[in-house]
Design a protein around this motif. Structure first.
Motif, mmCIF file in Angstrom:
data_model
loop_
_atom_site.group_PDB
_atom_site.id
_atom_site.type_symbol
_atom_site.label_atom_id
_atom_site.label_comp_id
_atom_site.label_asym_id
_atom_site.label_seq_id
_atom_site.Cartn_x
_atom_site.Cartn_y
_atom_site.Cartn_z
ATOM 1 N N ASN A 67 0.825 -1.000 0.051
ATOM 2 C CA ASN A 67 0.045 0.036 -0.094
ATOM 3 C C ASN A 67 0.754 1.331 0.093
ATOM 4 O OD1 ASN A 67 -2.572 -1.809 0.446
ATOM 5 N ND2 ASN A 67 -1.459 -1.964 2.399
ATOM 6 N N CYS A 68 2.019 1.287 -0.753
ATOM 7 C CA CYS A 68 2.822 2.461 -0.740
ATOM 8 C C CYS A 68 2.426 3.343 -1.940
ATOM 9 C CB CYS A 68 4.440 2.012 -0.652
ATOM 10 S SG CYS A 68 5.089 0.848 0.491
ATOM 11 N N ARG A 69 3.039 4.527 -1.668
ATOM 12 C CA ARG A 69 2.991 5.397 -2.556
ATOM 13 C C ARG A 69 4.468 5.345 -3.551
ATOM 14 N NH1 ARG A 69 3.113 10.864 -1.785
ATOM 15 N NH2 ARG A 69 3.249 10.723 0.273
ATOM 16 N N ILE A 70 4.296 5.288 -4.737
ATOM 17 C CA ILE A 70 5.558 5.177 -5.452
ATOM 18 C C ILE A 70 5.945 6.688 -5.772
ATOM 19 C CG2 ILE A 70 6.520 4.288 -7.953
ATOM 20 C CD1 ILE A 70 4.483 2.060 -7.656
ATOM 21 N N THR A 71 7.306 7.008 -5.651
ATOM 22 C CA THR A 71 7.930 8.549 -5.771
ATOM 23 C C THR A 71 7.985 8.286 -7.322
ATOM 24 O OG1 THR A 71 9.090 7.673 -3.659
ATOM 25 C CG2 THR A 71 9.844 9.684 -5.057
ATOM 26 N N PRO A 72 7.550 9.498 -7.858
ATOM 27 C CA PRO A 72 7.400 9.811 -9.260
ATOM 28 C C PRO A 72 8.894 9.655 -10.050
ATOM 29 C CG PRO A 72 6.644 11.725 -8.342
ATOM 30 C CD PRO A 72 6.736 10.620 -7.433
ATOM 31 N N ASN A 73 9.962 10.362 -9.325
ATOM 32 C CA ASN A 73 11.197 10.631 -9.836
ATOM 33 C C ASN A 73 12.205 10.051 -8.610
ATOM 34 O OD1 ASN A 73 11.912 11.447 -12.601
ATOM 35 N ND2 ASN A 73 10.317 12.985 -12.023
ATOM 36 N N CYS A 74 12.431 8.899 -8.549
ATOM 37 C CA CYS A 74 13.232 8.191 -7.188
ATOM 38 C C CYS A 74 14.651 8.522 -7.958
ATOM 39 C CB CYS A 74 12.899 6.980 -6.701
ATOM 40 S SG CYS A 74 13.142 5.585 -7.451
ATOM 41 N N VAL A 273 20.419 7.781 -14.121
ATOM 42 C CA VAL A 273 19.536 9.024 -14.197
ATOM 43 C C VAL A 273 18.399 8.499 -12.914
ATOM 44 C CG1 VAL A 273 19.951 9.554 -16.582
ATOM 45 C CG2 VAL A 273 18.387 7.691 -15.909
ATOM 46 N N PRO A 274 17.677 9.719 -12.811
ATOM 47 C CA PRO A 274 16.279 9.439 -11.935
ATOM 48 C C PRO A 274 15.672 8.386 -12.413
ATOM 49 C CG PRO A 274 16.870 11.515 -12.074
ATOM 50 C CD PRO A 274 17.878 11.156 -13.168
#
Ligand SMILES: [Zn+2]
Length: 469
Positions: A67-74, A273-274
């Motif tokens: 149930n995590c939120r994925i970071t758009p630019n990790c 790259v990110p």
């Protein structure tokens, strides 16, 4: 004063991919040392890491299940430290922008927060020989890992154990890791502190490492909590440090003072790259998530009308849950199937240290055997003898019964013959029965069973014996 514990866990899981996280080297376990290395994972100058797409896919799958939120630019960072098992003198990890954040896992109806899930590479392995040499094996260098960090939401060592058990079960259901603790695919460190009940402010924590089973995590935490309480009660202070669990002595011992993030001189990895995980790809990965343990447990309770205990045992392992469901397709009495699996089948598997998927017993075997018991061809007792034979040989129950001559005796005349023998040989018991000691009947039935090696049908024996007496 009463104290309460505050526990947070950091779990490292090796992802099940064919190649390493930043190079094409194989991830096979147990091959000869340093045979699975290349300039990239050995950290030669001038080489460039390339992120393995499969690693990201498996990690995203897990973060969605948690149930995590994925970071758009990790981003990837270099974590700098020197150690002989780390040829680059830095580990590529994630720091302030991890892959995913803000998740949770329900553990026995308590929501345990997941702070973050991040990707990183593993280091090599040092082997210290009895002769006093230290050898290094770089095969593990660059193995893909995810680290799952919880909020300090856990209150007891037992809850930590339950969390790990549930997490492992999810990892197995998702098939993102083989979760083999002996091979180091699943490792857990625990942060623990104590505080007076009612105090909001957190106490100084210690980090406990070197636990090689979930039970060891539970024991190490129990010890560490008691130790901290004792220190504080005696007027002492807890040092922020890393401690090692000594499994033999059942104590924790100080290893080093706890490092701070700034000790690692984190800086962004300039060679990568990110990482942007697109919405579209996330959705696609989501469709590959199977029914998870908690949902399956609920369905087993409702759909098969199983007690929650049965449902919990059967769904703890995906292959076991499948085995149960497939058996009920051939033999639609779920509770009966569950009873046999939970006692006989699991008992055998535990003894042989096998998973059901590695055993020779198939759902059709078990269903066939239960049918044979229902039809009176064999007794339940004989069934318990047939089962280990199936495990050993993979033969069908009918074959084994035929070969071993285990078919139940239902022929009354044959049983009467044995009853006569038992009566002649046990005059005292017969006398007792006749003078009103009815429980002696059980003994006499037992004698008939003994003489027929358990093959006499118990109901018929019971009836005939009563008539005869
Ligand atoms: Zn390599």
């Amino acid at each position: 004063m009463d104290y309460e514990a505050v526990i947070g866990l950091e779990t490292h899981v090796q992802l099940k991919t064919n190649s390493k996280i930043f190079c094409g080297c194989s991830t096979n376990f147990g091959v000869s040392p340093n045979s699975q290395t290349c300039p990239v994972c050995l950290g030669f100058p001038g080489v460039l890491p390339v992120l393995n797409k499969k690693v990201v896919e498996l990690a995203v799958k897990l973060t969605l299940a948690l149930n995590c939120r994925i970071t758009p630019n990790c981003k990837f960072h270099r974590k700098n430290y020197f150690y002989p098992d780390l040829p680059k003198a830095y580990q590529i990890s994630q720091y302030d922008e991890p892959l995913a954040i803000d998740g949770y896992l329900d553990v026995e109806a308590v929501k345990i927060g997941i702070t973050r899930v991040h990707l990183e590479e593993d280091a090599g392995k040092l082997i210290h020989t009895q002769e006093g040499d230290s050898l290094v094996d770089y095969n593990r260098c660059g193995m893909p890992l995810i680290e799952i960090v919880t909020e300090p939401d856990l209150k007891t060592p037992h809850q930590a154990y339950e969390y790990l058990t549930d997490l492992k079960s999810i990892l197995e259901y998702l098939e993102v890791s083989d979760c083999n603790m002996e091979e180091g695919s699943l490792r857990c460190d625990a942060n623990v502190s104590i505080r007076p009940v009612g105090q909001v402010e957190l106490g100084t924590k210690t980090e406990v490492k070197n636990m090689n089973s979930f039970k060891a995590v539970e024991r190490a935490l129990s010890y560490e909590i008691e130790r901290q309480i004792k220190v504080v009660q005696q007027g002492g202070q807890i040092n922020q440090e890393t401690r090692l669990w000594d499994e033999k002595k059942e104590i924790t011992i100080p290893m080093r003072s706890k490092e701070e993030a700034h000790d690692y001189r984190y800086f962004p990895e300039p060679d990568l790259v990110p990482l942007e995980v697109s919405q579209e790809w996330t959705e696609e990965i989501k469709t590959g998530i199977p029914e998870l343990p908690q949902a399956k447990r609920q369905r087993f309770i409702e759909g098969y009308e199983l007690p929650s205990y049965d449902a919990e045992v059967l769904t703890a392992n995906k292959s076991l849950a499948n085995f149960f469901e497939n058996t009920t397709k051939f033999y639609p009495k779920p509770k009966m199937v569950s009873n046999w699996i939970m006692t006989e089948v699991l008992g055998y598997l535990a003894e042989a240290n096998l998973d059901i998927s590695q055993s020779k017993l198939t759902p059709t075997h078990l269903a066939e055997m239960l049918e044979l018991i229902d039809s009176g061809t064999i007794s339940g007792k004989i069934g318990k003898e047939v089962l280990p034979e199936i495990f050993k040989t993979g033969k069908s129950p009918a074959e084994i019964i035929q070969e071993k001559g285990l078919v139940q005796i239902t022929d009354g005349d044959e049983i009467v013959k044995v009853i006569e023998q038992v009566i002649t040989e046990n005059p005292k018991a017969v006398e007792e029965y006749k003078t009103g000691k009815k429980e002696t009947l059980g003994f006499l039935v037992g004698q008939v069973m003994k003489l027929t090696k358990g093959k006499a049908n118990p109901q018929i024996t019971n009836k005939l014996l009563q008539e005869r007496l």
